[in-house]
Enzyme design. Structure first.
Site, PDB file in Angstrom:
ATOM      1  CG  ASP A  62      -2.000  -1.078   1.129  1.00  0.00           C
ATOM      2  OD1 ASP A  62      -2.388  -1.425  -0.007  1.00  0.00           O
ATOM      3  OD2 ASP A  62      -2.452  -1.567   2.180  1.00  0.00           O
ATOM      4  N   GLY A  63       2.044   1.216   0.641  1.00  0.00           N
ATOM      5  CA  GLY A  63       2.913   2.381   0.656  1.00  0.00           C
ATOM      6  C   GLY A  63       3.446   2.729  -0.722  1.00  0.00           C
ATOM      7  CB  THR A  64       4.719   0.649  -3.541  1.00  0.00           C
ATOM      8  OG1 THR A  64       5.788   0.099  -2.773  1.00  0.00           O
ATOM      9  CG2 THR A  64       5.187   0.884  -4.968  1.00  0.00           C
ATOM     10  CB  VAL A  65      -0.509   1.816  -3.967  1.00  0.00           C
ATOM     11  CG1 VAL A  65      -1.729   2.473  -4.619  1.00  0.00           C
ATOM     12  CG2 VAL A  65      -0.382   0.370  -4.439  1.00  0.00           C
ATOM     13  CG  ASN A  66       0.473   7.144  -0.041  1.00  0.00           C
ATOM     14  OD1 ASN A  66       1.444   7.873   0.130  1.00  0.00           O
ATOM     15  ND2 ASN A  66      -0.757   7.521   0.255  1.00  0.00           N
ATOM     16  CB  SER A  90       2.448  -7.585   4.931  1.00  0.00           C
ATOM     17  OG  SER A  90       2.212  -6.247   5.346  1.00  0.00           O
ATOM     18  CG  ASP A 212     -18.974   8.671  -2.478  1.00  0.00           C
ATOM     19  OD1 ASP A 212     -17.773   9.007  -2.550  1.00  0.00           O
ATOM     20  OD2 ASP A 212     -19.482   8.184  -1.458  1.00  0.00           O
ATOM     21  CD  GLU A 269       4.337   4.152   3.542  1.00  0.00           C
ATOM     22  OE1 GLU A 269       5.481   4.617   3.684  1.00  0.00           O
ATOM     23  OE2 GLU A 269       4.101   2.930   3.623  1.00  0.00           O
TER      24      GLU A 269
END
Length: 300
Positions: A62-66, A90, A212, A269
Site C-alpha cells: 500500500d505504501g508503494t501505491v501511495n 503484507s 461519490d 504510511e
C-alpha cells in the site's frame, strides 16, 4: 505502453519476474523501473507521464501505491496515466477491497487489461491517498507493527499487536470541524475512508465508494473499560450516525485540530501531526479495476 514501477524489495521475487516475462510473451508492451529509496516511486511516476506512458502499474504494498499516486497527482490532469496495481505487500488492503487478484501473474494481467475508471483522490494537507487515513490508536498499531511480523503473519500481525495494546489505549483530545458542524472529541481512532478497509482487513468504513465525491468518517471515542469496549463493538456493527462510542459522518472536507501530536497513517504510511485537513478531488485519477468492483457507486 505500460510501465511497472516495482518496489526494489520485490524485484527479485521469482513469481514477479515470471509474471513479467509471461505478460511480455503474451504480447504486452511492459517496461519496468525499480525503486531504490524513498521518493523514487513518485519520481518515476512523473517520468512516466512525461514519457507519454498510458498506464503506470504500482508494484508493491500500500505504501508503494501511495507514493505512485502522489507522483501522478503532481502531473496535470490531462496528462496523468491510468493506474494499475500489482499488490505485493503484507496486507494489500486496497487491492483486496477492489476485488483484484493477489497472485502475481493474474494481478499483473488485471493491471494491464482491466478498464480504468475515474476515482476520487483525497488529500490530507500536502499528501494524497487512495484508500484510507487513520489517526490515533489504529495508526499507532500500524506504525508500531514490526515489518518482519507483518511479512510472517500478513494482516493478522495488526490484530495481534492491537490485542497486546488493547488495554493501553490513548485518547487524543481535539476538535473536529466539517462543513455542517463541529465538535470536541476524545478520540481513540479516526478513520477517513475513500476505500473500506485498513490495518490488514478491518472494514472501518464499509459503505465508502471511490466515485461519490465524499469521505466516509468513523470516530471511536471514550473507551476505557471492557464494558465500553463491548458497547463499542456493538455500535460498530450497527453504525449509528451518533452513538455513545461510535460516530459516523459523510463529508467532503474534515479538519482535526489536536491538543498534542497524533499518530496517523496514509495508506499505511506513518506520520505524526498536531492537526490536519482532509479534502477530496472528485474523479482525479483513472484506476484499473473490475467492472463489478464493490467500491463503485455506479456500475460500469
Amino acid at each position: 505502453m505500460a510501465r511497472l514501477i516495482l518496489n526494489g524489495k520485490s524485484a527479485q521475487l521469482p513469481a514477479v519476474r515470471e509474471a513479467i516475462f509471461a505478460r511480455r510473451a503474451a504480447g504486452d508492451t511492459l517496461e519496468v523501473r525499480v525503486t531504490w529509496e524513498a521518493g523514487d516511486a513518485a519520481r518515476l511516476a512523473q517520468e512516466a507521464a512525461r514519457d507519454g506512458v498510458e498506464r503506470v502499474i504500482a508494484g508493491g504494498g500500500d505504501g508503494t501505491v501511495n507514493e505512485v499516486v502522489n507522483g501522478l497527482m503532481r502531473v496535470a490532469r490531462e496528462r496523468r496515466p491510468a493506474l494499475g496495481l500489482l499488490p505485493l505487500g503484507s496486507a494489500n488492503d486496497f487491492a483486496t477491497s477492489l476485488g483484484l487478484p493477489l497472485a502475481a501473474e493474474p494481478a499483473l494481467a488485471a493491471a494491464l487489461e482491466l478498464p480504468a475508471r475515474p476515482v476520487d483522490v483525497p488529500r490530507l494537507d500536502d499528501w494524497h491517498f487512495l484508500n484510507m487515513a487513520t489517526a490515533g490508536f489504529g495508526a499507532e498499531i500500524t506504525s508500531s507493527t514490526p515489518k518482519g511480523l507483518k511479512r510472517l503473519l500478513g494482516g493478522g500481525a495488526y490484530s495481534l499487536i492491537g490485542a497486546v495494546k488493547a488495554w493501553h489505549i490513548t485518547h487524543y483530545a481535539g476538535r473536529l470541524r466539517w462543513p455542517e458542524g463541529e465538535r470536541r472529541v476524545e478520540l481513540c481512532l479516526l478513520a477517513i475512508g475513500n476505500g473500506r478497509q485498513s490495518g490488514g482487513g478491518h472494514p472501518l468504513t464499509p459503505q465508502a465508494t471511490l466515485d461519490d465525491g465524499r469521505l466516509d468518517v468513523l470516530i471511536l471515542h471514550d473507551i476505557g473499560s471492557l464494558t465500553q469496549l463491548r458497547a463499542m463493538r456493538h455500535e460498530l456493527e450497527t453504525r449509528p450516525a451518533r452513538g455513545t462510542h461510535v460516530d459516523t459522518l459523510r463529508v467532503d472536507r474534515l479538519t482535526f485540530t489536536a491538543d498534542e501530536p497524533v499518530p496517523l497513517t496514509l495508506d499505511g504510511e506513518p506520520d505524526r501531526r498536531r492537526g490536519f485537513t482532509v479534502s477530496i478531488e472528485p474523479a482525479a485519477l483513472s484506476l484499473a479495476m473490475p467492472p463489478d468492483c464493490p467500491l463503485l457507486s455506479r456500475p460500469a
